[in-house]
Design a protein around this motif. Structure first.
Motif, PDB file in Angstrom:
ATOM      1  N   LEU A  51       0.913  -1.267  -0.087  1.00  0.00           N
ATOM      2  CA  LEU A  51      -0.002   0.078   0.100  1.00  0.00           C
ATOM      3  C   LEU A  51       0.717   1.139  -0.088  1.00  0.00           C
ATOM      4  N   ARG A  52       2.198   0.940  -0.100  1.00  0.00           N
ATOM      5  CA  ARG A  52       2.967   2.283   0.103  1.00  0.00           C
ATOM      6  C   ARG A  52       3.106   3.153  -1.178  1.00  0.00           C
ATOM      7  N   ARG A  53       2.913   2.446  -2.281  1.00  0.00           N
ATOM      8  CA  ARG A  53       2.584   3.210  -3.572  1.00  0.00           C
ATOM      9  C   ARG A  53       1.508   3.856  -3.698  1.00  0.00           C
ATOM     10  N   GLN A  54       0.158   3.215  -2.946  1.00  0.00           N
ATOM     11  CA  GLN A  54      -1.087   3.781  -3.283  1.00  0.00           C
ATOM     12  C   GLN A  54      -1.636   3.977  -1.800  1.00  0.00           C
ATOM     13  N   PRO A  55      -1.362   4.974  -1.055  1.00  0.00           N
ATOM     14  CA  PRO A  55      -1.676   4.919   0.442  1.00  0.00           C
ATOM     15  C   PRO A  55      -2.859   5.531   0.376  1.00  0.00           C
ATOM     16  N   ARG A  56      -3.665   5.895  -0.577  1.00  0.00           N
ATOM     17  CA  ARG A  56      -4.832   6.769  -0.475  1.00  0.00           C
ATOM     18  C   ARG A  56      -5.952   5.866   0.488  1.00  0.00           C
ATOM     19  N   GLY A  57      -6.239   4.761   0.053  1.00  0.00           N
ATOM     20  CA  GLY A  57      -7.043   3.953   0.560  1.00  0.00           C
ATOM     21  C   GLY A  57      -6.871   3.947   1.941  1.00  0.00           C
ATOM     22  N   LEU A  58      -5.611   3.593   2.513  1.00  0.00           N
ATOM     23  CA  LEU A  58      -5.307   3.422   4.011  1.00  0.00           C
ATOM     24  C   LEU A  58      -5.427   4.795   4.530  1.00  0.00           C
ATOM     25  N   LEU A  59      -5.339   5.787   4.324  1.00  0.00           N
ATOM     26  CA  LEU A  59      -5.288   7.035   4.761  1.00  0.00           C
ATOM     27  C   LEU A  59      -6.883   7.328   4.935  1.00  0.00           C
ATOM     28  N   VAL A  60      -7.810   7.006   3.937  1.00  0.00           N
ATOM     29  CA  VAL A  60      -9.036   7.361   4.061  1.00  0.00           C
ATOM     30  C   VAL A  60      -9.809   6.343   5.090  1.00  0.00           C
ATOM     31  N   GLY A  61      -9.220   4.927   5.186  1.00  0.00           N
ATOM     32  CA  GLY A  61      -9.751   4.117   6.010  1.00  0.00           C
ATOM     33  C   GLY A  61      -9.386   4.325   7.489  1.00  0.00           C
ATOM     34  N   LEU A  62      -8.288   5.295   7.598  1.00  0.00           N
ATOM     35  CA  LEU A  62      -7.825   5.595   9.132  1.00  0.00           C
ATOM     36  C   LEU A  62      -8.745   6.517   9.435  1.00  0.00           C
ATOM     37  N   VAL A  63      -9.106   7.610   8.482  1.00  0.00           N
ATOM     38  CA  VAL A  63      -9.950   8.459   8.656  1.00  0.00           C
ATOM     39  C   VAL A  63     -11.532   8.429   9.008  1.00  0.00           C
ATOM     40  N   SER A  64     -11.899   7.223   8.488  1.00  0.00           N
ATOM     41  CA  SER A  64     -13.007   6.403   8.618  1.00  0.00           C
ATOM     42  C   SER A  64     -13.292   5.820  10.242  1.00  0.00           C
ATOM     43  N   GLN A  65     -12.107   5.359  10.387  1.00  0.00           N
ATOM     44  CA  GLN A  65     -12.219   4.507  11.794  1.00  0.00           C
ATOM     45  C   GLN A  65     -12.086   5.392  12.961  1.00  0.00           C
ATOM     46  N   TRP A  66     -10.898   6.195  12.669  1.00  0.00           N
ATOM     47  CA  TRP A  66     -10.573   7.040  14.151  1.00  0.00           C
ATOM     48  C   TRP A  66     -11.122   8.553  13.992  1.00  0.00           C
ATOM     49  N   LEU A  67     -11.559   8.785  12.996  1.00  0.00           N
ATOM     50  CA  LEU A  67     -12.301  10.242  12.959  1.00  0.00           C
ATOM     51  C   LEU A  67     -13.835  10.260  12.546  1.00  0.00           C
ATOM     52  N   TYR A  68     -14.221   9.491  11.442  1.00  0.00           N
ATOM     53  CA  TYR A  68     -15.519   9.705  11.402  1.00  0.00           C
ATOM     54  C   TYR A  68     -16.467   9.033  12.303  1.00  0.00           C
ATOM     55  N   MET A  69     -16.024   7.835  12.615  1.00  0.00           N
ATOM     56  CA  MET A  69     -16.861   6.862  13.400  1.00  0.00           C
ATOM     57  C   MET A  69     -16.978   7.589  14.999  1.00  0.00           C
ATOM     58  N   PRO A  70     -16.126   8.117  15.673  1.00  0.00           N
ATOM     59  CA  PRO A  70     -16.225   8.952  16.723  1.00  0.00           C
ATOM     60  C   PRO A  70     -17.140   9.919  16.897  1.00  0.00           C
ATOM     61  N   LEU A  71     -16.839  10.710  15.628  1.00  0.00           N
ATOM     62  CA  LEU A  71     -17.716  12.140  15.636  1.00  0.00           C
ATOM     63  C   LEU A  71     -19.088  11.631  15.131  1.00  0.00           C
ATOM     64  N   MET A  72     -19.326  10.608  14.495  1.00  0.00           N
ATOM     65  CA  MET A  72     -20.718  10.172  14.169  1.00  0.00           C
ATOM     66  C   MET A  72     -21.469   9.987  15.170  1.00  0.00           C
ATOM     67  N   THR A  73     -20.587   9.342  16.049  1.00  0.00           N
ATOM     68  CA  THR A  73     -21.326   8.653  17.478  1.00  0.00           C
ATOM     69  C   THR A  73     -21.790   9.861  18.256  1.00  0.00           C
ATOM     70  N   VAL A  74     -20.782  10.994  18.316  1.00  0.00           N
ATOM     71  CA  VAL A  74     -21.207  11.968  19.122  1.00  0.00           C
ATOM     72  C   VAL A  74     -22.351  12.758  18.617  1.00  0.00           C
ATOM     73  N   ALA A  75     -22.427  13.101  17.150  1.00  0.00           N
ATOM     74  CA  ALA A  75     -23.542  13.774  16.847  1.00  0.00           C
ATOM     75  C   ALA A  75     -24.874  12.714  16.926  1.00  0.00           C
ATOM     76  N   LEU A  76     -24.925  11.499  16.450  1.00  0.00           N
ATOM     77  CA  LEU A  76     -25.819  10.746  17.032  1.00  0.00           C
ATOM     78  C   LEU A  76     -26.489  10.860  18.391  1.00  0.00           C
ATOM     79  N   ILE A  77     -25.619  10.828  19.267  1.00  0.00           N
ATOM     80  CA  ILE A  77     -25.937  10.836  20.830  1.00  0.00           C
ATOM     81  C   ILE A  77     -26.573  12.322  21.268  1.00  0.00           C
ATOM     82  N   LEU A  78     -25.842  13.410  20.458  1.00  0.00           N
ATOM     83  CA  LEU A  78     -26.592  14.787  20.787  1.00  0.00           C
ATOM     84  C   LEU A  78     -27.831  14.962  19.999  1.00  0.00           C
ATOM     85  N   LEU A  79     -27.918  14.295  18.941  1.00  0.00           N
ATOM     86  CA  LEU A  79     -29.286  14.424  18.203  1.00  0.00           C
ATOM     87  C   LEU A  79     -30.325  13.718  18.683  1.00  0.00           C
ATOM     88  N   LEU A  80     -30.237  12.429  18.994  1.00  0.00           N
ATOM     89  CA  LEU A  80     -31.352  11.615  19.548  1.00  0.00           C
ATOM     90  C   LEU A  80     -31.278  11.344  21.185  1.00  0.00           C
TER      91      LEU A  80
END
Length: 312
Positions: A51-80
């Motif tokens: 994946l070193r030659r094409q790291p974009r998928g890995l970077l997007v995956g880490l954003v999804s796991q460590w940024l999107y998932m926690p922030l989405m959970t916070v938003a869900l809790i604040l909303l509902l």
């Protein structure tokens, strides 16, 4: 340590606790450490190198796991605004690393298995810091918004615990594989199966001893876990689409974002939150549901060959 304390009203579920003896908690900690040691024997350098030659998928995956998932959970809790105990369980699960069953589901779904393996490897290796840190940050963010009572997170204690049961076994397993590679390859699958069965036996035993509590609140548990998991899977795929990743990468991101190591969440709940009933039930039911939901998604995708282009 109590899960939360404050003046906001608590439901009967929030006040419930699932108690285990000190010996049982040691068994749980050892079971997860044993599993992490077994997992370390499967960690390969080759997937990351590819994946070193094409790291974009890995970077997007880490954003999804460590940024999107926690922030989405916070938003869900604040909303509902779920009950406080359930909210804490959701936050803790969202801060846990990926689970190893996702690699099998990625293979079944015709996803990019190399990307999936790499994401599980990196998220597991970084969990010692990421899991306690993300949970503390998101819990304080939700508490500051008035959706939770005051919460005191023993960040240092959680950090040392995750280091002991995740980072240390991974390190020791790496040493073992380096100095005894042939033996490591021969025993790694039986070790992972044995450790997984030990952890499963503990969870099943906990359910058996508290089945009335689970049955009484399964309706609420099902709805929150279903929603959180569905948004995780959809969000992982959506980020892949947004960054125009190949279809196989999108599928891998969807599965990896939807599968979490809820066993680690249970360890932290019983060690730091007095076996908080709603938190433990969320983590335990997530461990069941993410396999069922991920299996259905993977089974559907197994019948649909992934497109090779970058079309939306």
């Amino acid at each position: 340590m109590r899960a939360f304390a404050g003046s906001l009203p608590m439901s009967a579920l929030d006040q419930a606790s699932i108690h285990f003896s000190a010996e049982s908690l040691r068994v749980l900690n050892l079971a997860l450490a044993f599993l992490m040691f077994a997992v370390s024997l499967f960690i390969e350098r080759e997937p990351l190198a590819k994946l070193r030659r094409q790291p974009r998928g890995l970077l997007v995956g880490l954003v999804s796991q460590w940024l999107y998932m926690p922030l989405m959970t916070v938003a869900l809790i604040l909303l509902l605004k779920p009950p406080p105990g359930l909210a804490l369980g959701m936050l803790l699960v969202s801060a846990c690393p990926g689970g190893n069953v996702s690699n099998y589901l990625s293979m079944l779904a015709r996803a990019n298995v190399v990307l999936g393996i790499s994401l599980v490897t990196i998220s597991t290796l970084t969990a010692a810091v990421a899991t306690p840190g993300l949970f503390a940050l998101t819990a304080r963010a939700v508490g500051a918004a008035g959706a939770l009572p005051e919460l005191h997170v023993d960040l240092v204690g959680m950090l040392w615990t995750v280091l002991a049961i995740v980072a240390l076994p991974l390190f020791l397993g790496g040493l073992f594989r380096h100095y005894a590679p042939a033996l490591a390859l021969r025993i790694r699958q039986p070790l992972r199966i044995a450790a997984g069965l030990l952890l499963l036996a503990f969870i099943v035993g906990g359910f058996a001893g508290n089945y009335r509590l689970f049955l009484e609140h399964i309706e609420a548990l099902f709805g929150w876990v279903f929603l959180l998991n569905a948004l995780a899977i959809a969000g992982g795929y959506g980020l892949g689409w947004l960054f125009r990743l190949p279809e196989a990468d999108r599928r891998a991101l969807a599965i990896e974002t939807g599968i979490h190591n809820s066993g680690l969440g249970l360890v932290l709940i019983f060690n730091f939150f007095d076996g908080s009933g709603p938190m433990a039930l969320i983590a335990a039911w997530w461990g069941v549901w993410h396999i069922l939901a991920g299996g259905v998604v993977a089974a559907v995708w197994s019948r649909i060959p992934p497109r090779t282009g970058l079309e939306a």
